[in-house]
Design an enzyme around this catalytic site. Sequence first.
Site: not given
Ligand code: NAD
Length: 339
Positions: A126, A151, A155
């Site tokens: 991120s 968080y 990362k």
């Molecule tokens: P999201 O919550 O929609 O998707 C994450 C998925 O991971 C969810 O479906 C959740 O059920 C699953 N999950 C969490 N812990 C788990 C585990 N231990 N075992 C199996 N499944 C698990 O979030 P997103 O927005 O799709 O983000 C995906 C990734 O991208 C994350 O790592 C997040 O930190 C990163 N990210 C997101 C953003 C954003 O703004 N959305 C920005 C930068 C980085």
Amino acid sequence: MKKTVLVSGGAGYIGSHTAVELVAAGYNVVIADNLSNSDRSGVEGVRRITGVEVPFVEVDCCDKAAFAKLFEQYAFDSVIHFAAFKAVGESVADPMKYYRNNLLSMMNVVDLMREYGRHNIVFSSSATVYGEADELPVTERTPRKPATSAYGNTKQMCEDILRDAVAAYDGLRGIALRYFNPIGAHPSALIGELPRGVPQNLVPYITQTAAGVRECLSIFGDDYPTEDGSCLRDYIDIVDLAKAHVAAIDRMVTGDGENYEIFNVGTGRAVSVFELVRTFERVNDLSLNYKVAPRRAGDVVAVWADTERANKVLGWRAERSLDETLRSAWAWERYVRKL
Ligand code: NAD
Ligand code: UDP
């Protein structure tokens, strides 16, 4: 023969869009998710859009024995590791929940990839790692700043785990993609972001306000040292972001590049909160109820990406316009609310 990619967290927002683009690019996909922040509708959406019965395994990546079964069942050589918790505020209130889930799942991915002789790991990082950067736009060489939340710290730590593992273990390769602000939904409106409770992010708050679920959007601060006083961010369309993952997998599968690489995934364009709200109103022909509120603790004033490295090395660039993206965000909200 088609190559297979494991998408951990693939029922979620970014993972489901990435699964669609992987299938479109000719990969087989396996989705693993424990549904802690999603439900089966994400997987169903992927299947409906692609017309492919993409396999889904409900598993917690922190449960190494259960996760290992998936490695026995499927012969993927690459994983895109999305599975993590992502609510910044919650991570400050309950840091151990974040360290346990985000670090343990990452370590299990690395260990199992080694144990089963698999090679390529893409990690969801991120722009939060840059914090309040000293130079803008930020390049991949811009120094990271100490994290201001658990968080953000996970990362940075996961990037370091991947870097060190790749340096130590032959055959393992890693790419960290640093996402800027992912927004919008698939043009089909069959998949999109499903925030639980009150949205913390700007665009879901806007769409829920437009849908009448929230009364009024608060714009956090109009006295920042920017042209219109609101914060600047780099809003990246979710389908463009998904395609960056395909480019990263293509690069690893063909064996190009260094063993560990980092790429910014953004548009290279800074957009203010006011500009985003005005654009949303214009392209969707509606008027949003909003007010200016005090600054939100912990917000950086401005961050946007230098995307040259991703453009040149990955051969990827953001293509969808902000207009299109904000139309898709509203179409998704209407689909969810049956409006
Ligand atoms: P999201 O919550 O929609 O998707 C994450 C998925 O991971 C969810 O479906 C959740 O059920 C699953 N999950 C969490 N812990 C788990 C585990 N231990 N075992 C199996 N499944 C698990 O979030 P997103 O927005 O799709 O983000 C995906 C990734 O991208 C994350 O790592 C997040 O930190 C990163 N990210 C997101 C953003 C954003 O703004 N959305 C920005 C930068 C980085
Ligand atoms: N923001 C806002 N009102 C909201 C949510 C967010 O004004 O209800 C602002 C926030 O202060 C920031 C920008 O919108 O300047 C993007 O916030 P978001 O939480 O979506 O992303 P991040 O802060 O992680 O970049």
